[in-house]
Design an enzyme around this catalytic site. Sequence first.
Site, PDB file in Angstrom:
ATOM      1  N   CYS B 256      33.669  56.411  34.405  1.00 49.82           N
ATOM      2  CA  CYS B 256      34.512  55.610  33.516  1.00 49.82           C
ATOM      3  C   CYS B 256      33.857  54.277  33.177  1.00 49.82           C
ATOM      4  O   CYS B 256      34.333  53.542  32.328  1.00 49.82           O
ATOM      5  CB  CYS B 256      35.876  55.384  34.149  1.00 49.82           C
ATOM      6  SG  CYS B 256      35.752  54.664  35.789  1.00 49.82           S
ATOM      7  N   GLY B 426      43.120  46.110  37.310  1.00 53.76           N
ATOM      8  CA  GLY B 426      43.966  44.923  37.360  1.00 53.76           C
ATOM      9  C   GLY B 426      45.193  44.961  36.465  1.00 53.76           C
ATOM     10  O   GLY B 426      45.595  46.010  35.967  1.00 53.76           O
ATOM     11  N   PHE B 427      45.756  43.802  36.292  1.00 49.02           N
ATOM     12  CA  PHE B 427      47.002  43.736  35.519  1.00 49.02           C
ATOM     13  C   PHE B 427      46.780  44.195  34.083  1.00 49.02           C
ATOM     14  O   PHE B 427      47.631  44.852  33.497  1.00 49.02           O
ATOM     15  CB  PHE B 427      47.561  42.319  35.553  1.00 49.02           C
ATOM     16  CG  PHE B 427      47.823  41.843  36.957  1.00 49.02           C
ATOM     17  CD1 PHE B 427      48.560  42.636  37.834  1.00 49.02           C
ATOM     18  CD2 PHE B 427      47.311  40.641  37.419  1.00 49.02           C
ATOM     19  CE1 PHE B 427      48.799  42.227  39.141  1.00 49.02           C
ATOM     20  CE2 PHE B 427      47.545  40.218  38.726  1.00 49.02           C
ATOM     21  CZ  PHE B 427      48.282  41.019  39.584  1.00 49.02           C
ATOM     22  N   GLY B 429      44.946  46.451  33.096  1.00 44.65           N
ATOM     23  CA  GLY B 429      44.905  47.906  33.064  1.00 44.65           C
ATOM     24  C   GLY B 429      46.038  48.509  33.864  1.00 44.65           C
ATOM     25  O   GLY B 429      45.933  49.635  34.343  1.00 44.65           O
TER      26      GLY B 429
END
Lengths: 426, 514
Positions: B256, B426-427, B429
């Site tokens: 990814c 994180g936020f 994502g």
Amino acid sequence: MFNYGFFSFESKDDLLQRAAEYWNPGKVQFWSDAGTPMVIDRREEYFLHDMSGKRLIDLHLNGGTYNFGHRNPELVATLKSGLDYFDMGNHWFPSVARAAFAEQLIKTAPHMQYAIFGAGGAEAVEIALKTARYVTKRKKIVSIIKGYHGHSGLSVATGDERFSKIFLADRPEEFLNVPFNDPDALEQVLKKGDVAAFIIETIPATYGFPMPDDDYLRECHRICRKYGTLLISDEVQTGLMRTGVMWGWQGYGIQPDIMVCGKGLGGGIYPISACLVTKECGGWLTEDGAAHISTAGGAELGCLVGHKVIEMLHRPEIISNVHFVTDFFAAGMQEMMARHSDIFVGVRQRGVVLGLEFDHPEGAVAVSRALYENGVWAIFSSLDKRVLQFKPGVMLTVDVCQEIMDRFDTAMPRARQLLKTMRTAA
Amino acid sequence: MSADPNAARLVVPDPAIATAHMKISRAHWAVRQFGKANRVTVLKVAEAVARAAHVKAGHYADWAVRETGFGVVEHKKLKNELSTLPLLDYYRDLDLVSARILPDTKMVELAKPAGVIFALTPATNPIATLYYKAMLAILSRNAIVFSPHPAARECSLDAAKTLADAAESAGAPAGLIQCVEDPSVPLVQEIMASDKVAVIMATGGGAMVRAAYSSGNPAMGVGPGNAVAYVDPTAKVDATAKRLVDSKSFDNSVLCTNESVVLTLDANRGNMERALRSAGAHLCNASDTDKLRDYLFTDHGFNVAAVGKSATWIADKAGIRVSPSARILVPVITAPGQDDKLFQEKLCPVLTLASAVDFRQAMTIAAQILKRGGGHSAAFHGEAPDRLLQFADMLPVYRVVVNAPCSQGAAGFATHLPPSFMIGTGFAGRSSVGENVGPQHLVHWTRIAYNSDASVPFENFDLSALDSKQPNQPANLHVASRAPVAPNGLPDSDRDMLRQLILEELRGLTGGQK
């Protein structure tokens, strides 16, 4: 109000009163006097819920009947599935469920040839004893003093007279007793060559799980062979992985001629028992297969559940869990004994079969009550009330095991207090 | 009616879920012991597992490619290897076991492992992820139960067994590393929601990651990536192009962290095209680009048949003529609108090239692209610290890899980022972790905190008192040290019942709604 749809009770007291009136006043009174007046309402996993709302961890398991816990979801799903197709079946005819289950059972004890089914342990013992008489053409049966193999005609005659005399069912001329762990005594009795079988629980449960000496069972087997007596292993409480192997005798290096199992075989949801016999012992099944008939014995639904039970016991996760639980209580009970050495004086253990010895002739009665008050249900040994039967299930989790030890520890001061009162009274 | 005469006449309850629950139980037994292991034991087990894993890195790389059809054996081997001894070396000095005494702040910190980890592993990186998560679990003294993607079931089961055997041989308890045999969506959902699971490590499709977060259990899920690589005019184009092609062709781009789009300025585009071509890329003309878009993006989203396949394989399927030596395919978007499907994540060696009129517009385009794949990674090529800072500040990503291949760089293998196969998104994502996940995320600390007032003295602690309690023997109990339950204190079971009662009461209040 306890409304169960089909029937209802105003309260637990109402139930106790009606149970005494219509069912069994002696038992109702006994448990009330013992301080453990349990009436099980809900139940799941290894938990029982009394009608009072009190929750108890089950270490009685009805002798291993609830080896997998109460209403194990997989077993319940199996039985429900079976009900969409089978019923008890017709005991006269061959059946798919019986054939499959018999074959599967024999695979767990390959020196055996046939599995003959009953509905309960006593019936399987009955089959075993009749089989032995058929093979040897002898009548006498030997069992150990304080042995226990059931409450039906022949089986009750093998056991302690407490259960036979009251019904005039003792038959001292045909049923002989020898002391446990004493092969010489057995040899004395077998010498005359007129004994059909020696029946013994691999670890005698009702006697408080005294452990057989290292060579005892092997020696018994040797003596039996010497005098043409068949060895019957009663595996009702020691089978089904409870000693760390599928059948208790497998851990003692013997191969009995006949073996009896029950209790947990039906997963606690459908009664079934089995008597496994070698080819040599199974002659009557050819001569007259209908010589023993049982309408409920080997009911197809029971066979289906039993089949699942045996399959589950082969899973590596279950086997591994048995070892973890075994080690946990081995270490835990040593610790407990060190902490409470004034009353707790001995541990008998093989696998998840444990007998805990207390320093009073009725010590286990007090401890059972103290544990009950602290949320654990474990029963004393009927024929040796010094010893508490302590029977963890094969699927117990680490958290519940730890909780059991915590509750055990908490219960000891209360047990001590109860024992003191008993001593003063005596 | 054409019922199958051989179909089962009875419904057989699926044993897989019950067995998976038993594996979780077994893991609890294991962690009861290993959770108290000392540092020497932990490192010994970690070392043994890393070695066993390293030895079989190639074996499982081969198996994974054979079983899943994704990726390149030699690249998978490399990734597998990186998750073993190099990973251990990176974390060897991070002590997540020993108690810490902090006299300056009058605190003592005691490590408390999470317990039982339920870990999902993807079909694209089955073994590297499994290796990596197992190593993290060991280093943090946790037990781990894997649920592999069904497409990588066989190799994952075997690899988990290899690691479990190595761990046991080194003295770890049985059940420390396990793998469910028959992974399925209902199984994963049920186990994820089990109150016996301490934390879920989810790597996989977005739906699975969201399911992990919805389970009610603590979860570390990482979202998809869609890395944008910006090539500044100050970049050395040939070196940059080579890095891009190397990175994008690595394991046929199943990581990814792989670049999805390379973005440069209009003035620089010609240069980039030439450099990419000489680095082994096939530059698509307008017609190739359309064919590729049509092939890769169906009405149902990305064409999974293309995942982890080689550039020439994809070109063939898409109907594009390329040289047999083409390593990646580069569709070119000359007028970058915001909705072009080729700006989406592509887990295959297809790297979209686009250009902007100026840096400002490039950042706008990059930000738009990163609306998918937010919180993940981006790359910057060039020598312009001011623009780099602006780029990193403005984009919703938690790592910007500079002058390095992004696929390896963001995963910590060509940069000094922590080596990881869980890239915290994180936020931005929708994840709880923004860093590369490491063993430290699987331990919490109990902090003994003294009164800060100078008149209250801090005391001396003899940490060996803790060591003597390390239960390396099975079922070591310390009953003697446990205080009895206080009369008004509640044992856990009662607390559970209390919780149950409260829940029932709440249900009553809300008219049966939970």
